[in-house]
Design a protein around this motif. Structure first.
Motif, mmCIF file in Angstrom:
data_model
loop_
_atom_site.group_PDB
_atom_site.id
_atom_site.type_symbol
_atom_site.label_atom_id
_atom_site.label_comp_id
_atom_site.label_asym_id
_atom_site.label_seq_id
_atom_site.Cartn_x
_atom_site.Cartn_y
_atom_site.Cartn_z
ATOM 1 N N ARG A 330 0.836 -1.206 0.000
ATOM 2 C CA ARG A 330 0.000 0.000 0.000
ATOM 3 C C ARG A 330 0.866 1.250 0.000
ATOM 4 N NH1 ARG A 330 -5.371 0.397 1.445
ATOM 5 N NH2 ARG A 330 -5.279 -1.588 2.549
ATOM 6 N N TYR A 333 2.141 1.739 -3.512
ATOM 7 C CA TYR A 333 1.048 2.222 -4.355
ATOM 8 C C TYR A 333 0.876 3.728 -4.181
ATOM 9 C CZ TYR A 333 -3.657 2.210 -6.487
ATOM 10 O OH TYR A 333 -4.752 2.439 -7.289
ATOM 11 N N GLN A 337 1.295 6.859 -6.820
ATOM 12 C CA GLN A 337 0.262 7.887 -7.025
ATOM 13 C C GLN A 337 0.880 9.280 -6.984
ATOM 14 O OE1 GLN A 337 -2.527 6.824 -3.841
ATOM 15 N NE2 GLN A 337 -4.099 6.515 -5.389
ATOM 16 N N MET A 376 -0.221 -0.671 -10.770
ATOM 17 C CA MET A 376 -1.206 -0.256 -9.769
ATOM 18 C C MET A 376 -2.505 -1.063 -9.903
ATOM 19 S SD MET A 376 -0.401 3.847 -10.043
ATOM 20 C CE MET A 376 -1.485 4.388 -8.721
ATOM 21 N N MET A 379 -2.157 -4.219 -8.036
ATOM 22 C CA MET A 379 -2.337 -4.022 -6.597
ATOM 23 C C MET A 379 -3.800 -3.766 -6.244
ATOM 24 S SD MET A 379 1.079 -1.943 -5.387
ATOM 25 C CE MET A 379 1.393 -0.983 -6.861
ATOM 26 N N ASP A 380 -4.568 -3.194 -7.185
ATOM 27 C CA ASP A 380 -6.005 -2.987 -6.953
ATOM 28 C C ASP A 380 -6.738 -4.312 -6.754
ATOM 29 O OD1 ASP A 380 -6.160 -0.228 -6.956
ATOM 30 O OD2 ASP A 380 -6.391 -0.073 -9.129
ATOM 31 N N LEU A 387 -2.185 -6.079 0.987
ATOM 32 C CA LEU A 387 -1.604 -4.747 0.806
ATOM 33 C C LEU A 387 -0.910 -4.240 2.060
ATOM 34 C CD1 LEU A 387 -4.556 -3.166 -1.198
ATOM 35 C CD2 LEU A 387 -2.251 -3.532 -2.091
ATOM 36 N N TYR A 424 8.602 -4.776 -5.650
ATOM 37 C CA TYR A 424 8.199 -4.328 -4.309
ATOM 38 C C TYR A 424 9.302 -4.626 -3.293
ATOM 39 C CZ TYR A 424 6.450 -5.145 0.396
ATOM 40 O OH TYR A 424 6.331 -5.173 1.757
#
Length: 515
Positions: A330, A333, A337, A376, A379-380, A387, A424
């Motif tokens: 998270r 992510y 953003q 992304m 990851m959604d 997450l 990651y």
């Protein structure tokens, strides 16, 4: 991105020094031939290429080298210094003074992007609190005043021009007088585009210059015209004494070497480069920063400044977790953003060491943004538990069914999910290092303003060892980064670092499931 192909070729040539068992004349000649070939292919004038080659050779004398001298480092440093000389004539540009009128007159070829660049410069100073304005003294091109008027209105910049007056000298003179009386500090005069063979237009340009007596004549140079840049630049310089240069369209043309040659021809410093069509796609030029970004070494100072300009508040919870060695999917992510919110994607990525020119080589800006968005999207499709799991990589490696489920939910392949998890892990390791390294930030808070550059260089050395080129290749073709960064680090180029700009970029909303 800026001369991506040239940067990659030079970096590969320098990197081969690390593969040689013995550094001698043959190795040096081979490397210089590769670098010179890359420069010529990018349209850099042959005179300047020969000069670079000769200067490097003069600085390297194997017979006179004392024992114990690191030959690789000496050669690397010499090459980098000569590359910086190519784009830095060693003269200082005009510096406008706050509280008084500073007149800039823009000149250049038709189609070079003068009017757009005028707006960009005015907007740049306006954001910094200067009172700026634009004057359209281009009566030759149809629609010139309408374009300037539209640009200025959109950026909320004062402007002056005329639909009836046909004498550009009168318009320029009246406009400058008007804005001086009204206390404007940055007064920019946009003139007609002209070619060195158009004698009447050149005479007109001289008359405008004599009428407004600019503090600086700015030559706007289109990077895409190649070798022709030099002759044009020389002609303009002989007529109006070019004080500084702005290079446009470096984002869209890999053969921008002609523009670099023209800089040497005028002897005038580059002050800005245009990196896109938008008003914000404009950045101050510094020779060392330019070379660093071209070679994929990043621009940490620029990245930190970009973060500070955004006014993003520190995410205290994230900082607290990082100090305890915690970095989740998270968190990654949210940092993606924030990168996307900071403006031109290519410009931001080029500021991060290792993510520079080659991240853009597989496509344009839109395609690169799409690649990041794809990560992304994967990851959604993850659960909140996944997450927020402290060691998500271990979780997915132990339970393969999670990979299949996430791939199916995101419309991607299992291999893409695996690549994301590998990336990651690298990000997590980097951030954990930042959280645990003592003295990385000057002060109590992990704030970009408090970056300790010495410690950041140490972190970058560790980062170079940690990044797996195979993983990065999936994100944009950056194979060989580990070797290259080690080589370039030893060349003594300062200002390198990890990813400090990502600190202070807390969860501030965005797309996907985290709204």
């Amino acid at each position: 991105m800026v001369l991506a192909d040239l940067g990659r070729s030079i970096r590969n040539a320098i990197g081969k020094l690390g593969q040689a068992t013995v550094i001698n004349e043959d190795v040096l000649s081979s490397m210089l031939n590769e670098i010179c070939g890359a420069l010529l292919h990018a349209d850099v004038n042959i005179r300047f290429v020969k000069q670079l080659k000769d200067n490097v050779r003069k600085s390297i004398n194997f017979d006179e080298m004392a024992g114990g001298i690191n030959k690789r480092r000496l050669i690397q440093r010499s090459v980098l210094q000569e590359l910086m000389k190519l784009v830095d004539p060693g003269t200082k540009p005009f510096q406008p003074k706050k509280g008084q009128a500073n007149v800039f007159m823009f000149v250049g070829l038709q189609g070079a992007g003068k009017t757009t660049t005028c707006t960009k410069l005015a907007y740049y100073y306006q954001k910094k609190g200067w009172k700026t304005c634009l004057i359209c003294a281009d009566t030759f091109r149809a629609g010139a005043f309408d374009q300037l008027k539209q640009n200025a209105t959109k950026a909320r910049i004062a402007f002056y021009g005329s639909y009836t007056e046909i004498d550009p000298v009168v318009i320029a003179q009246k406009g400058v007088e008007k804005f001086k009386k009204e206390g404007f500090e940055i007064i920019i005069v946009d003139t007609s585009g002209r070619h060195k063979q158009e004698a009447s237009l050149f005479e007109e340009m001289i008359q405008v210059s004599n009428a407004v007596n600019p503090h600086s004549a700015v030559f706007v140079m289109d990077a895409s015209i190649g070798q022709a840049c030099e002759a044009q630049a020389r002609a303009f310089n002989e007529s109006v004494d070019v004080g500084s240069v702005i290079i446009t369209k470096l984002d869209s043309h890999s053969k921008g070497g002609g523009a670099l040659s023209a800089v040497a021809a005028t002897g005038s410093p580059v002050i800005f480069i245009g990196t896109g069509e938008h008003t914000d796609d404009f950045e101050p030029f510094q020779a060392q920063t330019f070379v660093q970004k071209m070679l994929g070494m990043g621009d940490i100072e620029g990245l930190v400044q970009k973060v500070n300009e955004m006014g993003l508040e520190d995410n205290e919870e994230l900082i607290k977790r990082l100090k305890h060695g915690l970095f989740t999917l998270r968190d990654m992510y949210e940092q993606f953003q924030n990168i996307m919110k900071m403006g031109s994607f290519s410009q931001i990525m080029s500021m991060i060491p290792g993510f520079g020119p080659e991240f853009m080589t597989k496509g344009n800006e839109q395609e690169s943004v799409s690649r990041l968005k794809r990560l992304m999207i994967i990851m959604d499709s993850m659960s909140d538990m996944e997450l927020d799991y402290p060691k998500a990589n271990d979780l997915f490696s132990k339970e393969q069914s999670r990979l299949t489920r996430v791939a199916r939910g995101s419309g991607t392949s299992v291999n893409e999910v695996k690549d994301l998890m590998s990336q990651y892990k690298k990000f997590a390791d980097i951030f954990k290092k930042m959280g645990s390294m003592k003295g990385l930030f000057n002060g109590k808070d992990m704030n970009p303003k408090n970056v300790n550059t010495t410690q950041m260089q140490k972190l970058n050395q560790q980062m170079a060892k940690m990044i797996d080129p195979r993983v990065l290749q999936q994100m944009g073709g950056m194979g060989g980064l580990q070797n290259t960064m080690r080589q370039l680090q030893s060349a003594g180029m300062g200002g390198m670092g990890g990813l400090p700009g990502m600190y202070g970029m807390g969860s501030s909303g965005g797309g996907g499931r985290f709204k």
